[in-house]
Write a protein that holds these residues in place. Structure first.
Motif, short mmCIF file in Angstrom:
data_model
loop_
_atom_site.label_atom_id
_atom_site.label_comp_id
_atom_site.label_asym_id
_atom_site.label_seq_id
_atom_site.Cartn_x
_atom_site.Cartn_y
_atom_site.Cartn_z
N GLN A 263 1.11 -1.42 -0.16
CA GLN A 263 -0.21 0.05 0.06
C GLN A 263 0.92 1.22 0.16
N HIS B 219 0.68 4.04 -2.99
CA HIS B 219 0.33 5.48 -2.49
C HIS B 219 1.50 6.32 -3.25
N LEU C 283 -4.76 4.16 -5.01
CA LEU C 283 -5.34 4.03 -3.45
C LEU C 283 -5.77 2.70 -3.35
#
Length: 225
Positions: free
Chosen positions: A195, A199, A204
């Motif tokens: 993640q 990002h 997302l």
């Protein structure tokens, strides 16, 4: 690159037949499509599969979604031959010929023509790649997805993952140890680490879909410009 050896044996259908048969396909194809279809049923355009392996998944997905054009890719020449053999066998009209793709290369190693065509993707699907490849492969996937998905486009990543530094099942922990014994750069990745890289590239994490056999599908969405 798109990954190393499959976590499961892949055997020829028969002597002289270039089609390979992946045991995992028979177990996970239907559950995976049950999730993907909900996201893709109202979409149009091109969907890229990264690391298509034997090619069986992309053929079945394409049969179920005639409104989409599927682009299978892989790094391994044997897999590329199998993908095209399955494509010819199925007479799939909405599956392009297999392309060689290297997640660690500039423009993923695609030709100029393919790179241009695959620059406004509806979705990218990547299954069982990140844990059998170096961490730079994950970075290459996220960088490329950020460049090639159109705003709102989706990246689906299927496989085993850790959550908050912990394995989700003893079998995944044993699998992780096995992978790292084969190559210290491999291993089951933590969702938080994936993640964070996503990002950085404007992707997302929209959903985490639990799957059978202690797997998951991570669904990332590309933010608009």
């Amino acid at each position: 690159m798109t990954g190393g050896p499959s976590q499961n044996p892949i055997d020829p259908i028969a002597a002289g037949d270039l089609r390979l048969d992946a045991p995992a396909f028979h177990r996970n194809c239907a559950p995976i499509w049950a999730e993907l279809s909900g996201y893709l049923k109202d979409k149009q355009g091109n969907v890229l599969e990264v690391g298509s392996g034997s090619g069986q998944h992309v053929i079945e997905f394409a049969k179920a979604s005639p409104h989409l054009l599927w682009w299978p890719t892989d790094y391994d020449p044997r897999n590329l031959a199998s993908i095209d053999a399955w494509r010819q066998h199925a007479q799939a009209q909405n599956v392009e010929a297999a392309r060689r793709l290297d997640l660690g290369a500039l423009n993923w190693g695609l030709s100029d023509a393919d790179s241009g065509t695959l620059s406004d993707l509806t979705a990218i699907f990547c299954a069982n790649v990140l844990h059998i490849s170096p961490w730079r492969t994950t970075r290459g996937l996220m960088w490329g997805a950020s460049q090639r998905l159109h705003p709102g486009g989706l990246l689906f990543i299927y496989g085993p993952f850790k959550q908050d530094g912990q394995h989700t099942a003893p079998s995944n922990e044993a699998f992780d140890l096995s992978l790292r014994s084969r190559d210290p750069e491999w291993g089951v990745r933590d969702i938080a680490d994936i993640q964070a890289v996503a990002h950085e590239h404007g992707l997302l994490l929209a959903e985490i879909e639990p799957m059978p056999a202690n797997n998951m599908i991570l669904v990332f969405e590309r933010r608009g410009r």
